[in-house]
Design a protein around this motif. Structure first.
Motif, short mmCIF file in Angstrom:
data_model
loop_
_atom_site.label_atom_id
_atom_site.label_comp_id
_atom_site.label_asym_id
_atom_site.label_seq_id
_atom_site.Cartn_x
_atom_site.Cartn_y
_atom_site.Cartn_z
N GLN A 525 8.64 -70.12 51.36
CA GLN A 525 9.83 -69.63 50.66
C GLN A 525 9.59 -69.54 49.16
O GLN A 525 9.96 -68.56 48.51
CB GLN A 525 11.02 -70.56 50.95
CG GLN A 525 12.36 -70.02 50.45
CD GLN A 525 12.72 -68.70 51.09
OE1 GLN A 525 12.60 -68.54 52.30
NE2 GLN A 525 13.14 -67.74 50.28
N ARG A 526 8.96 -70.57 48.58
CA ARG A 526 8.71 -70.55 47.13
C ARG A 526 7.72 -69.44 46.77
O ARG A 526 7.87 -68.77 45.74
CB ARG A 526 8.16 -71.91 46.69
CG ARG A 526 7.69 -71.97 45.24
CD ARG A 526 8.84 -71.72 44.26
NE ARG A 526 9.79 -72.80 44.28
CZ ARG A 526 9.67 -73.91 43.55
NH1 ARG A 526 8.62 -74.09 42.77
NH2 ARG A 526 10.60 -74.85 43.61
N ASP A 529 9.65 -66.25 46.79
CA ASP A 529 10.61 -66.17 45.69
C ASP A 529 9.93 -65.93 44.35
O ASP A 529 10.55 -65.40 43.42
CB ASP A 529 11.45 -67.45 45.62
CG ASP A 529 12.46 -67.53 46.76
OD1 ASP A 529 12.76 -66.47 47.36
OD2 ASP A 529 12.93 -68.64 47.07
N SER A 530 8.67 -66.33 44.23
CA SER A 530 7.94 -66.12 42.98
C SER A 530 7.19 -64.79 42.99
O SER A 530 6.56 -64.43 41.98
CB SER A 530 6.95 -67.27 42.75
OG SER A 530 7.62 -68.48 42.59
N LEU A 532 8.50 -61.35 44.27
CA LEU A 532 9.58 -60.62 44.93
C LEU A 532 9.09 -59.30 45.54
O LEU A 532 9.65 -58.84 46.54
CB LEU A 532 10.71 -60.36 43.95
CG LEU A 532 11.43 -61.61 43.42
CD1 LEU A 532 12.56 -61.22 42.48
CD2 LEU A 532 11.95 -62.46 44.56
N LYS A 535 7.84 -60.33 48.81
CA LYS A 535 8.97 -60.78 49.64
C LYS A 535 9.73 -59.58 50.22
O LYS A 535 10.06 -59.57 51.41
CB LYS A 535 9.91 -61.66 48.82
CG LYS A 535 11.10 -62.16 49.62
CD LYS A 535 11.99 -63.10 48.81
CE LYS A 535 13.14 -63.62 49.67
NZ LYS A 535 14.01 -64.56 48.93
N LEU A 542 16.22 -58.83 49.59
CA LEU A 542 16.29 -59.59 48.34
C LEU A 542 17.74 -59.99 48.12
O LEU A 542 18.64 -59.14 48.22
CB LEU A 542 15.79 -58.77 47.15
CG LEU A 542 14.31 -58.37 47.12
CD1 LEU A 542 14.01 -57.56 45.87
CD2 LEU A 542 13.42 -59.60 47.19
N SER A 543 17.97 -61.26 47.85
CA SER A 543 19.34 -61.72 47.61
C SER A 543 19.72 -61.50 46.15
O SER A 543 18.89 -61.11 45.32
CB SER A 543 19.45 -63.20 47.96
OG SER A 543 18.71 -63.99 47.03
N ASN A 546 17.57 -63.31 43.70
CA ASN A 546 16.22 -62.78 43.43
C ASN A 546 16.32 -61.70 42.37
O ASN A 546 16.65 -60.55 42.65
CB ASN A 546 15.61 -62.21 44.71
CG ASN A 546 15.44 -63.25 45.79
OD1 ASN A 546 15.69 -63.00 46.97
ND2 ASN A 546 15.01 -64.45 45.43
#
Length: 783
Positions: A525-526, A529-530, A532, A535, A542-543, A546
Motif C-alpha cells: 500500500q505504501r 501511495d508513493s 501514484l 498505483k 486514485l482516491s 492521492n
C-alpha cells in the motif's frame, strides 16, 4: 577300609598341579589368558593388561587388535570380585581408545557397566566404571544408551562418594549427559519407586535426594575445589530447564552460586559460575534476588578480567539481567555501558558478539542507555563491526543496537554520518537469517527520513533489500517488508523499488495465504501511495487523498504481474502504434527566483512562461530575474572558457520530462475563474466546463465517431517523436483524458477528487461535495 581311603586320597593329590607363577612378556599371550577357566589366571591377566594399557595409546591399539575388548567386557560381570575389579580397571583405561569405544558400543556393554554402579561394589569398581562411562558419554548414541539404561541416577548418587576420583568421573559423565535434553530434564532427582524412567519427575521429590543438591554440596567443599569448575558446568547446563531453575531458587543455591562470582576464584570457576547465574536470571524472581545482592557490581568487575571466557559469560549475564529495568539503570549508572562498549575492540569474536548482545538488551526500549552507548562512541565501533561481517552473531546484535539507537533523531543522524547505512548493505547479502532479519530492521530504523533513504539508494542497498522479500524465513520476510514500507516514504525511492521489481514480489507474497502478513500488505500500500502513476495503472483507482503532482503519467492498465515502465524507459522507445502515455508536468525548465515566486503568489498565480504578462509588479520582477540570469550566465561563460582546456567532456544530462506550458496555462486559468466561486458544487461544475472546452467541447454520443481523437493523438506522437504526450497538448480528448485532466487540475486547486478507470476507454471522477464555502477566497492553487 581306612587304608583304602587313604590311598585314594593320595592318588587324587597327585593329579593336581600346585599354583604356578605365570610370567609373559608377550601381550598376545596375556590376551589368550583372558579365556582361562582359572580365576587366579584371569585376575593376573586383567591386571597385566591394565598396566600395559596405561603406558600409552599405542599399547591400547595393540590390545584392541589382539581382541582384548570382548573378553574384558564379559569379565566385568564375573562372579569373583578380584577378577571383576581388575577387568574394570583394564576396560576403563582402554575405553579412552576410539576403536575400543566402537567395539564396546557394538557389544552393548553399557547396561552391564551401569549395573556395577550399585552401592554393593567397592570404590575401585566405581572409579573405573565411571571412567569408562566418561569415555563412552562423548557420543550421542552412547549417551542416549546410558540414559536409557538408567545410568543417570546412580551417577548422581556417586556424587556423595568419599572417593574423589569417583566424584570427578561422575561429574564429568553427568556433564556430558546433560548436553542432551532428556538427560538434562532428568537430573534434578530420581524417579519415585515404580515410576517408569522417562525423564518425568514429581516436583515434591526434588527436596529429597537430588542431583543439584549433591552438586551444590560439592561446591561447598573446599577440599574438592578442583571439581568446582566441572560441577558448575553441570549446574549451568541443568539450569536450562525451568524445573531446575525453580529448584535452585527454593533451595538457596542461587546465593551459593553468587559467591563464586563475588569472591576471587580461578577464571574457569568464575566463567562457569557466571554462566550458571546467566541461566538462573531467566526467571524474574531470580533477577530480583541477584539485583538485591548487587550482582551488577560483580559483573562489571568481571568485564575487566583478562580472560575471554569470563568476559563473554559476564556480557551474557548482563544481557539476561537487563530484562529487569532497575538492573539497566544500575549498569548505566555504574559506567557498565562504557565498559561493555570497550569490549567491542576485543580480538575475540565471542567477546565481541557477547558485548553486542549485552548492549542490544540494555538499549532495548531504553533511550538513556542508547545515549550512553553514543557517549562512549559505541556507534563507531558498532558500524565497524557491521563492516567486519563476522562473527554472524556479532553483526546481528550490532545491527540491533543501532536499531535501538536510531529511535533518537540525533543519534540516527550520527550513525548515518558514520556510514551506518553503507555498512548495512553487506549484511543484507548475508546467508545467516539472524543477520538478515536484524539488518532489515536496522535499515527500517535508519530510513525514516530523506537522508537515510538517499544513503541507501546511493550505497546500492535497494537491490539486496528487494531480493530479501522473497526469503522463505518468516522473520526475514516480515522485517524486510517493514523496511520496504519505510523506504517507500518518498517518491524517488518508491520509483526505484518499483523498477527493481518490488511491486511484483509484494503482489506474489500477498496472493499467498501462507506468505502474506500485515507488513507485506502495508508495504504494498505504501509503495503504491508513493508512486501514484503505478498505483493507477495497477489498481485503476486514485482516491481524493492521492494527490497527483508534476511527473504523474498514465501508461494505461497493465496485466497482473507486468511491470510498469518508468517515463524515462518509455522515452527511449521508438514511436509505436500502442496507446500513448499521458503525462502531467507543469514544472518550468529553469528555477524561478524567490522574489518572482513571491510576486506571483501575491497574485494567486504560478506561471513559468517568460512571455506571460501577469501584472506590473510581476513584470518588473521578471525583468530583474532576467537581468540577474544574464549576468550569472556571462560569469559562468567566462569561467567555462578559462577551464575549457582542463575540464573533461561534459557528462550527458539525465532525461527530464518536458515542461507542459499549455497545462500550466490551464492551471492559471482555473485558479482565476474557479477559486473565487462560493461553493464546491459551483467549482466542480465550472472545472468540468473548463476541462470539456480544453478537450474539444461537448460531443453528442451519436456523433462520437466523427470526433477523431485517436487520429489527433497519433499526430501528436509523430509531431513530438515520442510515445509520451503532455496532457496540455491534447485538444481532442475522450473519457479517460478528460477525467485525468479534471483530477490533475482539482488536485492543484485543492478540490476533493478521485479518479476511477473503467473498461473501453472509460474513466470518471468521484467528487465529495461539502456544504458551505469551499476554502478562503485568497487560497492559491497547488504548485
Amino acid at each position: 577300609m581306612g587304608k583304602k581311603m587313604k590311598k585314594e586320597a593320595e592318588v587324587s593329590s597327585k593329579d593336581v598341579f600346585d599354583p604356578l607363577p605365570i610370567e609373559s612378556k608377550k601381550p598376545a599371550t596375556v590376551v589368550l589368558m583372558l579365556s582361562s577357566p582359572e580365576e587366579d589366571v584371569l585376575a593376573r591377566a586383567c591386571e597385566a593388561i591394565y598396566k600395559y594399557a596405561e603406558k600409552g595409546d599405542e599399547n591400547k591399539c595393540t590390545l584392541v587388535e589382539l581382541g582384548a575388548v570382548e573378553p574384558l567386557s564379559r569379565l566385568i560381570s564375573y562372579e569373583d570380585h578380584l577378577v571383576r575389579r581388575n577387568a574394570f580397571m583394564a576396560l576403563g583405561v582402554m575405553a579412552a581408545n576410539s576403536d575400543a569405544r566402537r567395539l564396546l558400543k557394538k557389544l552393548d556393554v553399557i547396561p552391564a557397566i551401569v549395573g556395577k554402579l550399585s552401592p554393593e561394589e567397592d570404590a575401585v569398581v566405581h572409579e573405573f566404571a565411571t571412567l569408562c562411562l566418561v569415555s563412552l558419554s562423548v557420543e550421542f548414541t552412547t549417551k542416549l544408551k546410558i540414559f536409557e539404561s538408567d545410568g543417570l541416577d546412580p551417577l548422581i548418587r556417586l556424587l556423595a562418594s568419599p572417593d574423589p576420583d569417583v566424584k570427578k568421573n561422575s561429574v564429568e559423565c553427568i556433564y556430558n549427559l546433560v548436553q542432551d535434553f532428556p538427560s538434562r530434564v532428568a537430573v534434578p532427582g530420581p524417579a519415585h519407586p515404580g515410576e517408569h524412567h522417562n525423564g518425568a519427575r514429581d516436583p515434591h521429590s526434588l527436596r529429597e535426594e537430588q542431583g543439584l543438591d549433591r552438586l551444590l554440596e560439592l561446591l561447598g567443599n573446599e577440599e574438592l575445589s578442583d571439581l568446582h569448575g566441572e560441577a558448575l558446568q553441570v549446574i549451568s547446563n541443568c539450569l536450562q530447564d525451568t524445573e531446575a531453575l525453580l529448584l535452585i531458587q527454593q533451595t538457596g543455591g542461587l546465593e551459593r552460586l553468587l559467591q563464586f562470582v563475588l569472591m576471587p576464584a580461578p577464571p574457569e570457576v568464575q566463567m562457569n559460575a557466571t554462566k550458571a547465574i546467566s541461566r538462573a536470571a531467566q526467571i524474574t524472581e531470580n533477577r530480583k534476588v541477584l539485583h538485591e545482592h548487587d550482582v551488577e557490581k560483580a559483573l562489571i568487575t568481571l568485564l575487566a578480567e583478562d580472560h575471554d571466557g569470563v568476559r563473554t559469560a559476564a556480557c551474557q549475564t548482563v544481557a539476561a539481567m537487563s530484562e529487569n529495568l532497575a538492573c539497566r539503570d544500575t549498569f548505566r549508572n555504574l559506567e557498565g555501558v562504557r565498559a561493555i562498549v570497550q569490549l567491542l575492540n576485543s580480538e575475540s569474536g565471542e567477546v565481541k558478539e557477547a558485548a553486542a548482545l549485552a548492549l542490544s538488551s540494555l538499549t532495548h526500549g531504553n533511550q538513556l542507555s542508547a545515549y550512553a552507548v553514543y557517549e562512549a562512541e559505541g556507534d563507531k565501533l558498532l558500524v565497524r563491526q557491521l563492516r567486519d561481517g563476522h562473527p554472524a552473531g556479532a553483526v546481528a546484535h550490532a545491527a540491533a543496537v543501532l536499531t535501538n539507537m536510531a529511535a533518537q533523531e540525533a543519534l540516527r543522524c550520527n550513525i548515518l554520518a558514520q556510514g551506518g547505512m553503507r555498512a548495512l548493505v553487506a549484511p543484507l547479502r548475508a546467508t545467516d537469517t539472524r543477520v538478515l532479519a536484524s539488518a532489515a530492521l536496522a535499515v527500517a530504523a535508519l530510513s525514516c527520513d530523506t537522508e537515510g533513504r538517499a544513503d541507501l539508494r546511493d550505497a546500492g542497498g535497494l537491490p539486496p533489500l528487494i531480493k530479501l522479500m522473497s526469503s522463505n524465513n518468516t522473520e526475514v520476510r516480515s522485517n524486510t517488508c517493514w523496511a520496504v514500507r519505510v523506504c517507500a516514504g518518498d517518491e524517488p525511492t518508491a520509483i526505484e523499488m518499483c523498477r527493481l521489481g518490488a511491486l511484483e514480489i509484494l503482489q506474489e507474497i500477498n496472493s499467498s495465504s501462507n506468505r502474506r502478513n500485515k507488513f507485506s500488505e502495508a508495504a504494498l500500500q505504501r509503495l503504491l501511495d508513493s508512486n501514484l502513476s503505478v498505483k493507477y495503472s495497477i489498481t485503476g483507482h486514485l482516491s481524493s487523498a492521492n494527490i497527483t503532482a508534476d511527473g504523474f503519467y498514465d501508461p494505461g492498465q497493465v496485466r497482473t504481474g507486468q511491470r510498469v515502465l518508468t517515463l524515462e524507459e518509455f522515452s527511449k522507445q521508438k514511436v509505436n502504434q500502442h496507446r500513448p502515455i499521458i503525462a502531467v508536468n507543469g514544472k518550468p525548465h529553469q528555477p524561478v527566483s524567490a522574489e518572482l515566486m513571491d510576486d506571483k503568489q501575491q497574485d494567486g498565480l504560478v506561471s513559468t512562461r517568460s512571455s506571460s504578462v501577469l501584472s506590473r509588479s510581476s513584470g518588473k520582477a521578471l525583468s530583474r530575474a532576467k537581468s540577474r540570469a544574464r549576468r550569472e550566465e556571462e560569469k559562468q561563460k567566462d569561467a567555462d572558457d578559462s577551464k575549457a582546456q582542463q575540464e573533461p567532456a561534459p557528462v550527458e544530462k539525465p532525461w527530464m520530462l518536458p515542461h507542459d506550458a499549455e497545462f500550466h496555462e490551464l492551471v492559471t486559468e482555473a485558479a482565476k475563474s474557479i477559486l473565487p466561486l462560493q461553493t464546491e458544487r459551483e467549482q466542480c461544475v465550472a472545472l468540468a466546463k473548463l476541462v470539456s472546452d480544453a478537450m474539444g467541447g461537448a460531443v453528442d454520443s451519436a456523433k462520437l465517431h466523427h470526433f477523431l481523437w485517436e487520429l489527433h493523438l497519433s499526430e501528436l506522437k509523430v509531431e513530438l517523436q515520442s510515445n509520451i504526450i503532455p496532457i496540455g497538448k491534447i485538444k481532442k480528448g475522450t473519457f479517460y483524458h478528460r477525467a485525468l485532466l479534471f483530477k490533475a487540475l482539482a488536485d492543484r486547486l485543492g478540490l476533493s477528487c478521485g479518479l476511477v478507470r473503467g473498461a473501453y476507454n472509460r474513466a470518471w471522477n468521484e467528487v465529495r461535495l461539502m456544504e458551505g464555502p469551499p476554502r478562503p477566497p485568497d487560497a492559491t492553487p497547488r504548485p
